[in-house]
Design a protein around this motif. Sequence first.
Motif, PDB file in Angstrom:
ATOM      1  N   ARG A   1       0.816  -1.074   0.097  1.00  0.00           N
ATOM      2  CA  ARG A   1       0.102  -0.020   0.048  1.00  0.00           C
ATOM      3  C   ARG A   1       0.985   1.320  -0.033  1.00  0.00           C
ATOM      4  NH1 ARG A   1      -5.423  -1.191   1.264  1.00  0.00           N
ATOM      5  NH2 ARG A   1      -5.571  -3.659   1.836  1.00  0.00           N
ATOM      6  N   ALA A   2       2.151   1.254   0.608  1.00  0.00           N
ATOM      7  CA  ALA A   2       2.786   2.305   0.397  1.00  0.00           C
ATOM      8  C   ALA A   2       3.329   2.720  -0.960  1.00  0.00           C
ATOM      9  CB  ALA A   2       4.243   2.101   1.166  1.00  0.00           C
ATOM     10  N   PHE A   3       3.244   1.782  -2.051  1.00  0.00           N
ATOM     11  CA  PHE A   3       3.545   1.883  -3.360  1.00  0.00           C
ATOM     12  C   PHE A   3       2.352   2.480  -4.069  1.00  0.00           C
ATOM     13  CE2 PHE A   3       7.075  -0.292  -2.035  1.00  0.00           C
ATOM     14  CZ  PHE A   3       8.297  -0.046  -2.829  1.00  0.00           C
ATOM     15  N   ALA A   4       1.273   1.741  -3.796  1.00  0.00           N
ATOM     16  CA  ALA A   4       0.027   1.886  -4.695  1.00  0.00           C
ATOM     17  C   ALA A   4      -0.969   3.239  -4.131  1.00  0.00           C
ATOM     18  CB  ALA A   4      -0.903   0.886  -4.910  1.00  0.00           C
ATOM     19  N   THR A   5      -0.363   4.439  -3.970  1.00  0.00           N
ATOM     20  CA  THR A   5      -1.043   5.491  -3.500  1.00  0.00           C
ATOM     21  C   THR A   5      -1.392   6.519  -4.534  1.00  0.00           C
ATOM     22  OG1 THR A   5       0.805   7.052  -3.332  1.00  0.00           O
ATOM     23  CG2 THR A   5       0.384   5.421  -1.466  1.00  0.00           C
ATOM     24  N   ALA A   6      -2.838   7.086  -4.208  1.00  0.00           N
ATOM     25  CA  ALA A   6      -3.325   8.119  -5.064  1.00  0.00           C
ATOM     26  C   ALA A   6      -2.299   9.328  -5.226  1.00  0.00           C
ATOM     27  CB  ALA A   6      -4.633   8.544  -4.498  1.00  0.00           C
ATOM     28  N   ALA A   7      -1.537   9.510  -4.301  1.00  0.00           N
ATOM     29  CA  ALA A   7      -0.537  10.885  -4.307  1.00  0.00           C
ATOM     30  C   ALA A   7       0.495  10.249  -5.468  1.00  0.00           C
ATOM     31  CB  ALA A   7       0.315  10.881  -3.018  1.00  0.00           C
ATOM     32  N   ARG A   8       0.971   8.959  -5.533  1.00  0.00           N
ATOM     33  CA  ARG A   8       1.710   8.803  -6.679  1.00  0.00           C
ATOM     34  C   ARG A   8       1.062   8.706  -7.940  1.00  0.00           C
ATOM     35  NH1 ARG A   8       6.304   5.967  -5.807  1.00  0.00           N
ATOM     36  NH2 ARG A   8       5.875   4.216  -6.877  1.00  0.00           N
ATOM     37  N   PHE A   9      -0.290   8.146  -7.920  1.00  0.00           N
ATOM     38  CA  PHE A   9      -0.715   7.668  -9.492  1.00  0.00           C
ATOM     39  C   PHE A   9      -2.141   8.536  -9.590  1.00  0.00           C
ATOM     40  CE2 PHE A   9       1.939   4.114  -8.319  1.00  0.00           C
ATOM     41  CZ  PHE A   9       2.191   3.843  -9.698  1.00  0.00           C
ATOM     42  N   GLY A  10      -2.339   9.625  -8.941  1.00  0.00           N
ATOM     43  CA  GLY A  10      -3.471  10.514  -9.174  1.00  0.00           C
ATOM     44  C   GLY A  10      -4.915   9.557  -9.356  1.00  0.00           C
ATOM     45  N   ASP A  11      -5.384   9.639 -10.604  1.00  0.00           N
ATOM     46  CA  ASP A  11      -6.972   9.191 -10.933  1.00  0.00           C
ATOM     47  C   ASP A  11      -6.681   7.784 -11.468  1.00  0.00           C
ATOM     48  OD1 ASP A  11      -8.084  11.377  -9.840  1.00  0.00           O
ATOM     49  OD2 ASP A  11      -8.214  12.341 -11.802  1.00  0.00           O
ATOM     50  N   VAL A  12      -5.423   7.052 -11.688  1.00  0.00           N
ATOM     51  CA  VAL A  12      -5.236   5.856 -12.126  1.00  0.00           C
ATOM     52  C   VAL A  12      -5.895   4.852 -11.375  1.00  0.00           C
ATOM     53  CG1 VAL A  12      -3.742   4.108 -12.999  1.00  0.00           C
ATOM     54  CG2 VAL A  12      -3.389   6.473 -13.393  1.00  0.00           C
ATOM     55  N   GLU A  13      -6.573   3.875 -11.824  1.00  0.00           N
ATOM     56  CA  GLU A  13      -7.442   2.995 -10.849  1.00  0.00           C
ATOM     57  C   GLU A  13      -6.328   2.003 -10.224  1.00  0.00           C
ATOM     58  OE1 GLU A  13     -10.641   1.534 -11.067  1.00  0.00           O
ATOM     59  OE2 GLU A  13     -10.460  -0.851 -10.947  1.00  0.00           O
ATOM     60  N   LEU A  14      -6.054   2.054  -8.947  1.00  0.00           N
ATOM     61  CA  LEU A  14      -5.329   1.096  -7.945  1.00  0.00           C
ATOM     62  C   LEU A  14      -5.870   0.050  -7.740  1.00  0.00           C
ATOM     63  CD1 LEU A  14      -3.679   4.266  -6.273  1.00  0.00           C
ATOM     64  CD2 LEU A  14      -2.760   2.865  -8.264  1.00  0.00           C
ATOM     65  N   CYS A  15      -5.100  -1.197  -7.190  1.00  0.00           N
ATOM     66  CA  CYS A  15      -5.713  -2.469  -6.686  1.00  0.00           C
ATOM     67  C   CYS A  15      -4.702  -2.863  -5.866  1.00  0.00           C
ATOM     68  CB  CYS A  15      -6.098  -3.187  -7.869  1.00  0.00           C
ATOM     69  SG  CYS A  15      -6.238  -5.016  -7.556  1.00  0.00           S
ATOM     70  N   THR A  16      -4.914  -3.075  -4.631  1.00  0.00           N
ATOM     71  CA  THR A  16      -3.948  -3.377  -3.635  1.00  0.00           C
ATOM     72  C   THR A  16      -4.372  -5.003  -3.352  1.00  0.00           C
ATOM     73  OG1 THR A  16      -5.476  -2.552  -1.733  1.00  0.00           O
ATOM     74  CG2 THR A  16      -3.548  -1.441  -2.697  1.00  0.00           C
ATOM     75  N   GLN A  17      -4.960  -5.692  -4.159  1.00  0.00           N
ATOM     76  CA  GLN A  17      -5.032  -7.132  -3.800  1.00  0.00           C
ATOM     77  C   GLN A  17      -3.892  -7.788  -4.190  1.00  0.00           C
ATOM     78  OE1 GLN A  17      -8.549  -7.534  -6.437  1.00  0.00           O
ATOM     79  NE2 GLN A  17      -9.315  -8.879  -4.951  1.00  0.00           N
ATOM     80  N   TRP A  18      -3.498  -8.989  -3.805  1.00  0.00           N
ATOM     81  CA  TRP A  18      -2.345  -9.632  -4.299  1.00  0.00           C
ATOM     82  C   TRP A  18      -2.603 -10.133  -5.788  1.00  0.00           C
ATOM     83  CZ3 TRP A  18       2.385 -10.457  -2.610  1.00  0.00           C
ATOM     84  CH2 TRP A  18       2.489 -10.170  -0.940  1.00  0.00           C
ATOM     85  N   PRO A  19      -1.491 -10.144  -6.614  1.00  0.00           N
ATOM     86  CA  PRO A  19      -1.625 -10.341  -7.974  1.00  0.00           C
ATOM     87  C   PRO A  19      -2.554 -11.434  -8.370  1.00  0.00           C
ATOM     88  CG  PRO A  19       0.440  -9.612  -7.589  1.00  0.00           C
ATOM     89  CD  PRO A  19      -0.065  -9.659  -6.216  1.00  0.00           C
ATOM     90  N   ASP A  20      -2.560 -12.672  -7.660  1.00  0.00           N
ATOM     91  CA  ASP A  20      -3.422 -13.941  -8.056  1.00  0.00           C
ATOM     92  C   ASP A  20      -4.767 -13.457  -8.133  1.00  0.00           C
ATOM     93  OD1 ASP A  20      -2.791 -13.720  -5.451  1.00  0.00           O
ATOM     94  OD2 ASP A  20      -2.977 -15.867  -5.059  1.00  0.00           O
ATOM     95  N   GLU A  21      -5.210 -12.861  -6.909  1.00  0.00           N
ATOM     96  CA  GLU A  21      -6.751 -12.322  -6.661  1.00  0.00           C
ATOM     97  C   GLU A  21      -7.085 -11.446  -7.782  1.00  0.00           C
ATOM     98  OE1 GLU A  21      -6.851 -11.046  -2.788  1.00  0.00           O
ATOM     99  OE2 GLU A  21      -5.909 -12.920  -1.918  1.00  0.00           O
ATOM    100  N   ALA A  22      -6.086 -10.263  -7.731  1.00  0.00           N
ATOM    101  CA  ALA A  22      -6.318  -9.138  -8.690  1.00  0.00           C
ATOM    102  C   ALA A  22      -6.726  -9.874 -10.244  1.00  0.00           C
ATOM    103  CB  ALA A  22      -5.205  -8.287  -8.878  1.00  0.00           C
ATOM    104  N   MET A  23      -5.618 -10.632 -10.616  1.00  0.00           N
ATOM    105  CA  MET A  23      -5.796 -11.271 -12.024  1.00  0.00           C
ATOM    106  C   MET A  23      -7.176 -11.985 -12.056  1.00  0.00           C
ATOM    107  SD  MET A  23      -3.362  -9.987 -13.544  1.00  0.00           S
ATOM    108  CE  MET A  23      -2.380 -10.817 -14.974  1.00  0.00           C
TER     109      MET A  23
END
Lengths: 108, 228
Positions: free
Chosen positions: B111-133
Amino acid sequence: MGLAATPDELIRLDEWVRAGRQAALATVVSTWGSSPRPVGSHLAINDQGDFLGSVSGGCIESAVVAEALEVMADGEPRTLEFGVSDEEAWEVGLSCGGAIRIFVERVE
Amino acid sequence: MKLALLREVQRARADKQPVAVVTDLGSGAQGLVYADGLAAPDLSLTAAQVDAVRTWLRTARSGTLGDSELFVRSYVPDYRLLIVGAVHIAQALAALALECGYQVTVIDPRRAFATAARFGDVELCTQWPDEAMARLAPDAQTAVVTLAHDPKIDDPALLAALNSDAFYIGALGSSRTHARRVERLTQQGLGEKLVRIHAPIGLQLGGRSHAEIALSILAQLVQVRYGA
């Protein structure tokens, strides 16, 4: 799921109409030679002359906006043609070496 | 264009349903053609014309039908880019891909990486990749790029991507890193599917900054998409 990238011309048309504005849609229907925008490209225009999108990469947009204002006024769809053999096209600035046909319709 | 028709097109696009607007350029009359349906009360189309429109819809083609004055505008779902690893390169890649018309989702359980501060309006997903995919279900209009440089995060995403129809799969890392990755994934039974991974990722443009690397990745993605 993901953010849509480019501002969407159709969404903007709907917003304008909801806000009580007149609006028109211009669409590239055919191209010859080196036209900068592909068939299907849209330009959304409202009755204040605001526009979104692109049908030519900039060289004929102002002429299309002027025609779109006419279409909004009388409701008659028009097909516009611009090309290098056409003197008017030179005047409006389609000097990029292509030809293009654009359909303009009122949203109603 | 009638407002009702415009809104129906928007509904179809929101539902990821391909739709073509067919316009008689003479009269301005319009109708809609779907892959398996038709809504053209103002337009009389022959069965052959409807078939031709559906063929175009499958390949996202727009244009005038034969010698007729019928113009077909195909609307198909946007291509998607799933970026795994919310790293510095991902920030530039997300911005470039959005500009090129992709729907972008950045996946990173940190979650420290996937932040709105770093990505603005881009859709972020903090699930583990297997669940996300599993949830995002890559299809033939989806590209998957792994940038985390951490096998715990990248490998499950690659595993899912290789078992999908994703049109592009790329993984950041040197040839040596990739050789070790191939070893690990071979043990998971991926075998011949592993050649689908573009690695080292990106066209060789010689760039070094994070944005230049992002550009080389997006350039390769465009090249693969259009078969150039």
